[in-house]
Design a protein around this motif. Structure first.
Motif, PDB file in Angstrom:
ATOM      1  N   LYS A 229       0.823  -1.212   0.000  1.00 16.71           N
ATOM      2  CA  LYS A 229       0.000   0.000   0.000  1.00 16.71           C
ATOM      3  C   LYS A 229       0.855   1.260   0.000  1.00 16.71           C
ATOM      4  O   LYS A 229       0.481   2.283  -0.579  1.00 16.71           O
ATOM      5  CB  LYS A 229      -0.925  -0.020   1.213  1.00 16.71           C
ATOM      6  CG  LYS A 229      -2.023  -1.070   1.128  1.00 16.71           C
ATOM      7  CD  LYS A 229      -2.897  -1.065   2.380  1.00 16.71           C
ATOM      8  CE  LYS A 229      -3.995  -2.115   2.280  1.00 16.71           C
ATOM      9  NZ  LYS A 229      -4.835  -2.163   3.507  1.00 16.71           N
ATOM     10  N   THR A 230       2.019   1.177   0.659  1.00 14.20           N
ATOM     11  CA  THR A 230       2.893   2.349   0.757  1.00 14.20           C
ATOM     12  C   THR A 230       3.630   2.624  -0.545  1.00 14.20           C
ATOM     13  O   THR A 230       3.834   3.790  -0.919  1.00 14.20           O
ATOM     14  CB  THR A 230       3.914   2.157   1.894  1.00 14.20           C
ATOM     15  OG1 THR A 230       3.226   1.947   3.115  1.00 14.20           O
ATOM     16  CG2 THR A 230       4.827   3.366   2.022  1.00 14.20           C
ATOM     17  N   CYS A 231       4.021   1.580  -1.260  1.00 12.19           N
ATOM     18  CA  CYS A 231       4.952   1.736  -2.387  1.00 12.19           C
ATOM     19  C   CYS A 231       4.309   1.629  -3.764  1.00 12.19           C
ATOM     20  O   CYS A 231       5.001   1.797  -4.780  1.00 12.19           O
ATOM     21  CB  CYS A 231       6.078   0.708  -2.267  1.00 12.19           C
ATOM     22  SG  CYS A 231       7.030   0.866  -0.745  1.00 12.19           S
ATOM     23  N   PHE A 232       2.997   1.337  -3.821  1.00 10.54           N
ATOM     24  CA  PHE A 232       2.315   1.267  -5.119  1.00 10.54           C
ATOM     25  C   PHE A 232       1.151   2.243  -5.128  1.00 10.54           C
ATOM     26  O   PHE A 232       0.510   2.477  -4.093  1.00 10.54           O
ATOM     27  CB  PHE A 232       1.820  -0.152  -5.394  1.00 10.54           C
ATOM     28  CG  PHE A 232       2.917  -1.134  -5.697  1.00 10.54           C
ATOM     29  CD1 PHE A 232       3.336  -1.348  -7.006  1.00 10.54           C
ATOM     30  CD2 PHE A 232       3.533  -1.835  -4.675  1.00 10.54           C
ATOM     31  CE1 PHE A 232       4.352  -2.253  -7.279  1.00 10.54           C
ATOM     32  CE2 PHE A 232       4.551  -2.739  -4.933  1.00 10.54           C
ATOM     33  CZ  PHE A 232       4.967  -2.945  -6.242  1.00 10.54           C
ATOM     34  N   PRO A 233       0.849   2.825  -6.293  1.00 12.39           N
ATOM     35  CA  PRO A 233      -0.257   3.791  -6.375  1.00 12.39           C
ATOM     36  C   PRO A 233      -1.586   3.152  -5.987  1.00 12.39           C
ATOM     37  O   PRO A 233      -1.819   1.960  -6.247  1.00 12.39           O
ATOM     38  CB  PRO A 233      -0.249   4.203  -7.858  1.00 12.39           C
ATOM     39  CG  PRO A 233       1.111   3.853  -8.359  1.00 12.39           C
ATOM     40  CD  PRO A 233       1.545   2.661  -7.579  1.00 12.39           C
ATOM     41  N   ALA A 234      -2.447   3.926  -5.359  1.00 16.90           N
ATOM     42  CA  ALA A 234      -3.768   3.434  -4.967  1.00 16.90           C
ATOM     43  C   ALA A 234      -4.530   2.948  -6.200  1.00 16.90           C
ATOM     44  O   ALA A 234      -4.545   3.607  -7.240  1.00 16.90           O
ATOM     45  CB  ALA A 234      -4.550   4.543  -4.256  1.00 16.90           C
ATOM     46  N   GLY A 235      -5.145   1.786  -6.062  1.00 24.29           N
ATOM     47  CA  GLY A 235      -5.899   1.216  -7.176  1.00 24.29           C
ATOM     48  C   GLY A 235      -5.091   0.290  -8.059  1.00 24.29           C
ATOM     49  O   GLY A 235      -5.657  -0.414  -8.900  1.00 24.29           O
ATOM     50  N   SER A 236      -3.766   0.305  -7.919  1.00 17.05           N
ATOM     51  CA  SER A 236      -2.927  -0.578  -8.752  1.00 17.05           C
ATOM     52  C   SER A 236      -2.015  -1.450  -7.895  1.00 17.05           C
ATOM     53  O   SER A 236      -0.967  -1.884  -8.353  1.00 17.05           O
ATOM     54  CB  SER A 236      -2.092   0.253  -9.728  1.00 17.05           C
ATOM     55  OG  SER A 236      -1.218   1.115  -9.025  1.00 17.05           O
ATOM     56  N   GLU A 237      -2.430  -1.678  -6.651  1.00 16.96           N
ATOM     57  CA  GLU A 237      -1.620  -2.527  -5.775  1.00 16.96           C
ATOM     58  C   GLU A 237      -1.625  -3.968  -6.279  1.00 16.96           C
ATOM     59  O   GLU A 237      -2.694  -4.519  -6.559  1.00 16.96           O
ATOM     60  CB  GLU A 237      -2.149  -2.490  -4.334  1.00 16.96           C
ATOM     61  CG  GLU A 237      -2.115  -1.120  -3.688  1.00 16.96           C
ATOM     62  CD  GLU A 237      -3.451  -0.419  -3.793  1.00 16.96           C
ATOM     63  OE1 GLU A 237      -4.215  -0.740  -4.729  1.00 16.96           O
ATOM     64  OE2 GLU A 237      -3.731   0.438  -2.944  1.00 16.96           O
ATOM     65  N   PRO A 238      -0.444  -4.578  -6.400  1.00 16.77           N
ATOM     66  CA  PRO A 238      -0.387  -5.964  -6.872  1.00 16.77           C
ATOM     67  C   PRO A 238      -0.820  -6.945  -5.791  1.00 16.77           C
ATOM     68  O   PRO A 238      -0.787  -6.639  -4.594  1.00 16.77           O
ATOM     69  CB  PRO A 238       1.098  -6.155  -7.218  1.00 16.77           C
ATOM     70  CG  PRO A 238       1.810  -5.191  -6.315  1.00 16.77           C
ATOM     71  CD  PRO A 238       0.893  -4.012  -6.171  1.00 16.77           C
ATOM     72  N   ASN A 239      -1.235  -8.108  -6.225  1.00 18.97           N
ATOM     73  CA  ASN A 239      -1.596  -9.198  -5.327  1.00 18.97           C
ATOM     74  C   ASN A 239      -0.511 -10.265  -5.413  1.00 18.97           C
ATOM     75  O   ASN A 239      -0.187 -10.735  -6.504  1.00 18.97           O
ATOM     76  CB  ASN A 239      -2.964  -9.776  -5.729  1.00 18.97           C
ATOM     77  CG  ASN A 239      -3.399 -10.911  -4.835  1.00 18.97           C
ATOM     78  OD1 ASN A 239      -2.878 -12.019  -4.933  1.00 18.97           O
ATOM     79  ND2 ASN A 239      -4.353 -10.642  -3.969  1.00 18.97           N
ATOM     80  N   LEU A 240       0.051 -10.631  -4.277  1.00 13.69           N
ATOM     81  CA  LEU A 240       1.170 -11.579  -4.299  1.00 13.69           C
ATOM     82  C   LEU A 240       0.782 -12.924  -4.911  1.00 13.69           C
ATOM     83  O   LEU A 240       1.568 -13.522  -5.651  1.00 13.69           O
ATOM     84  CB  LEU A 240       1.721 -11.780  -2.888  1.00 13.69           C
ATOM     85  CG  LEU A 240       2.704 -10.709  -2.394  1.00 13.69           C
ATOM     86  CD1 LEU A 240       3.014 -10.895  -0.917  1.00 13.69           C
ATOM     87  CD2 LEU A 240       3.999 -10.745  -3.217  1.00 13.69           C
ATOM     88  N   SER A 241      -0.419 -13.396  -4.619  1.00 11.57           N
ATOM     89  CA  SER A 241      -0.845 -14.689  -5.184  1.00 11.57           C
ATOM     90  C   SER A 241      -0.855 -14.646  -6.705  1.00 11.57           C
ATOM     91  O   SER A 241      -0.512 -15.634  -7.368  1.00 11.57           O
ATOM     92  CB  SER A 241      -2.234 -15.063  -4.655  1.00 11.57           C
ATOM     93  OG  SER A 241      -2.186 -15.319  -3.267  1.00 11.57           O
ATOM     94  N   GLU A 242      -1.237 -13.496  -7.265  1.00  7.15           N
ATOM     95  CA  GLU A 242      -1.242 -13.354  -8.724  1.00  7.15           C
ATOM     96  C   GLU A 242       0.176 -13.200  -9.260  1.00  7.15           C
ATOM     97  O   GLU A 242       0.500 -13.729 -10.336  1.00  7.15           O
ATOM     98  CB  GLU A 242      -2.096 -12.155  -9.122  1.00  7.15           C
ATOM     99  CG  GLU A 242      -3.567 -12.334  -8.790  1.00  7.15           C
ATOM    100  CD  GLU A 242      -4.387 -11.090  -9.088  1.00  7.15           C
ATOM    101  OE1 GLU A 242      -3.791 -10.067  -9.522  1.00  7.15           O
ATOM    102  OE2 GLU A 242      -5.617 -11.120  -8.888  1.00  7.15           O
ATOM    103  N   LEU A 243       1.048 -12.510  -8.515  1.00  3.93           N
ATOM    104  CA  LEU A 243       2.437 -12.360  -8.953  1.00  3.93           C
ATOM    105  C   LEU A 243       3.153 -13.709  -8.985  1.00  3.93           C
ATOM    106  O   LEU A 243       3.989 -13.951  -9.857  1.00  3.93           O
ATOM    107  CB  LEU A 243       3.188 -11.399  -8.025  1.00  3.93           C
ATOM    108  CG  LEU A 243       2.851  -9.914  -8.135  1.00  3.93           C
ATOM    109  CD1 LEU A 243       3.717  -9.106  -7.180  1.00  3.93           C
ATOM    110  CD2 LEU A 243       3.045  -9.411  -9.559  1.00  3.93           C
TER     111      LEU A 243
END
Length: 526
Positions: A229-243
């Motif tokens: 949440k701190t390092c990615f823009p709001a609305g484009s936060e990645p999901n670790l399970s998808e990564l």
């Protein structure tokens, strides 16, 4: 004629390794110890194949500082990052206490989650270092090769908008989280201590551990939510399970010489044995010490880079007593300055701050490896035909030793049950029983008979991905499906609903028919 064929084969391999276009590769390793050693080898291999390689390395923690090892000169480049001295001081103190707990047999989930919490905090600082991120972005890398153990590696690759290859430094730990088919009837879960030959209760235990692994993974990912949440823009936060499912390739530092057979996907490459090489001569000092034992030979002892400086007298005393009863001499990796003053070192033991493990195991008088059960150590033992005694301490080492025992390579002793008498008896058995040496010889023959060495396999597969611009042709479409579709839960529920409806209709018809028969019987009786 044989020499000519060998020369032509080597020439062919050289052409293969040098024919591809040069690429810019970022390797990401934010841990030390065996993680750094493996990525040092990987980075060097890509450099030797003509690629421009830059390693992003986190320094300043005890797992790297404790290594008497430096990256190769005149090889790949390195970009380093370190946390503040104040944080490192407290972190190192905490980590030292955790190592002592490992040597007391206390490796539990809370310790692991605390460790992940530290990695998450470090991750937030790394990705929040604007100068570092901008510097790496400006290099315009073609691909990243990342350490899949640390979730931060996936986030760094995403932050830099890089396609990536995920390197799993151990066995198939929770492979289902990364999309691997995992038939629970013969694929043991992490820390289950099961083999691939399970009876009913083993399959039940394996199934329960499979279900609980999703809970544990959720707890791990929760540690990284703040960094995301701190390092990615709001609305484009990645999901670790998808990564985890986004990797162009999944490279496993594993080998079916030791691993139990299991199904894999086309984008999975196994390269176990990267650090195993033909032995070079050891130093004259070590050679002179080995000669003092004559034909009895010597034993190599190392519990990994993290625990070579831990002073825990209760464990070291038992090991020292056990080694003193051997006719062999013992070369033991342990920092002499951290040896407890009240434990008198046995005369047949030589303490060394660092040892050339691969070269010692390849020595003709090597008789046994006493190890923590790291996969790299086990593969070097297999390569050089040396049986093992395993004292697993944390992570995948317990599972690795289950496999080593199942394959007949050696025996396991739990550290919380470690006594001089038992360790001495186990070592005498493994050294004296020819079946262990025969198993080591058989496993070495299997490993060395692979069609291609792991170094070539690694480089060529990554170059294949670079040449084609991605690995979409290797990733099953099923990895894009939600879990309930992957496991056909929706289909099963639909079929159950249809079956229930059919059963309901049949029951209604039977009840109606029975009612008609009863009424007909009453009419006849009247």
């Amino acid at each position: 004629m044989a020499e000519r064929r060998r020369f032509l084969l080597l020439a062919f391999v050289f052409v293969l390794l040098t024919s591809s276009e040069s690429a810019k590769i970022l390797t990401v390793v934010l841990l030390g110890g065996s993680h750094f050693l493996l990525f040092d080898e990987i980075s060097h291999l890509f450099h030797e194949s003509g690629h421009d390689v830059n390693m992003l390395l986190q320094i300043g923690n005890p797992r790297i500082k404790g290594l008497n090892y430096t990256a190769r000169n005149n090889s790949y480049r390195m970009t380093s990052w370190s946390a503040s001295e104040e944080y490192l001081s407290s972190y190192n103190e905490w980590f030292l206490e955790m190592q002592k707990l490992f040597l007391q047999g206390r490796d539990d989930l809370n310790i692991f989650l605390d460790f992940m919490g530290h990695l998450a905090l470090q991750c937030e600082w790394i990705m929040g270092d604007t100068d570092l991120m901008n510097s790496l972005k400006s290099e315009e890398f073609d691909i990243a090769v990342i350490d899949a153990f640390n979730p931060c590696s996936f986030l760094v690759a995403e932050k830099l908008s890089l396609r990536f290859v995920a390197v799993h430094v151990g066995n198939f730990w929770n492979g289902h989280q990364f999309g691997l088919p995992t038939p629970l009837s013969y694929v043991p879960m992490h820390r289950s201590l099961l083999t691939d030959r399970m009876e009913f209760w083993g399959r039940l235990k394996n199934s329960m551990m499979f279900l609980s692994s999703f809970v544990v993974e959720r707890m791990i990912q929760a540690r990284f939510e703040k960094a995301i949440k701190t390092c990615f823009p709001a609305g484009s936060e990645p999901n670790l399970s998808e990564l985890y499912l986004k990797a162009e390739l999944s490279i496993y530092n594993s080998d079916f010489t030791l691993e139990f057979p299991r199904p894999l996907l086309p984008n999975v490459v196994c390269v176990g044995g990267l650090l195993s090489k033909p032995a070079r001569p050891v130093s004259q000092e070590l050679e002179d010490f080995i000669l003092t034992a004559g034909e009895n030979g010597f034993v190599v002892v190392t519990l990994g880079s993290m625990l070579c400086s831990v002073n825990l007298p209760t464990v070291l005393k038992e090991m020292n007593t056990a080694f003193s009863q051997l006719p062999q001499v013992v070369i033991w990796r342990h920092v002499r300055g951290h040896w407890p003053s009240d434990v008198h070192l046995a005369p047949n033991i030589k303490l060394v701050d660092w040892l050339p493990q691969n070269d010692l195991l390849g020595h003709p008088k090597a008789r046994l490896l006493v190890t923590h059960g790291g996969f790299n150590s086990l593969m070097e033992a297999v390569y050089h035909r040396v049986p093992v005694i395993g004292i697993p301490l944390f992570g995948d080492q317990f599972d690795n030793m289950v496999r080593a025992e199942a394959k007949g390579l050696g025996l396991t002793i739990q550290v919380n049950q470690l006594q001089a008498r038992d360790l001495s008896a186990a070592m005498a058995k493994v050294i004296g029983d020819k079946r262990y040496k025969a198993s080591a010889l058989a496993l070495s023959r299997i490993h060395r008979s692979h069609p291609f060495p792991p170094q070539q396999y690694l480089v060529r597969w990554v170059e294949h991905i670079l040449h084609l611009g991605g690995g979409d042709h290797l990733r099953p479409y099923g990895l894009q499906l939600p879990w309930y579709q992957q496991y056909l839960i929706d289909v099963i529920l639909f079929l159950l609903a249809v079956l229930s409806m059919v059963m309901y209709i049949i029951i209604k018809i039977l009840r109606s028919a029975m009612g008609c028969l009863r009424r007909a019987g009453k009419v006849k009786a009247a």
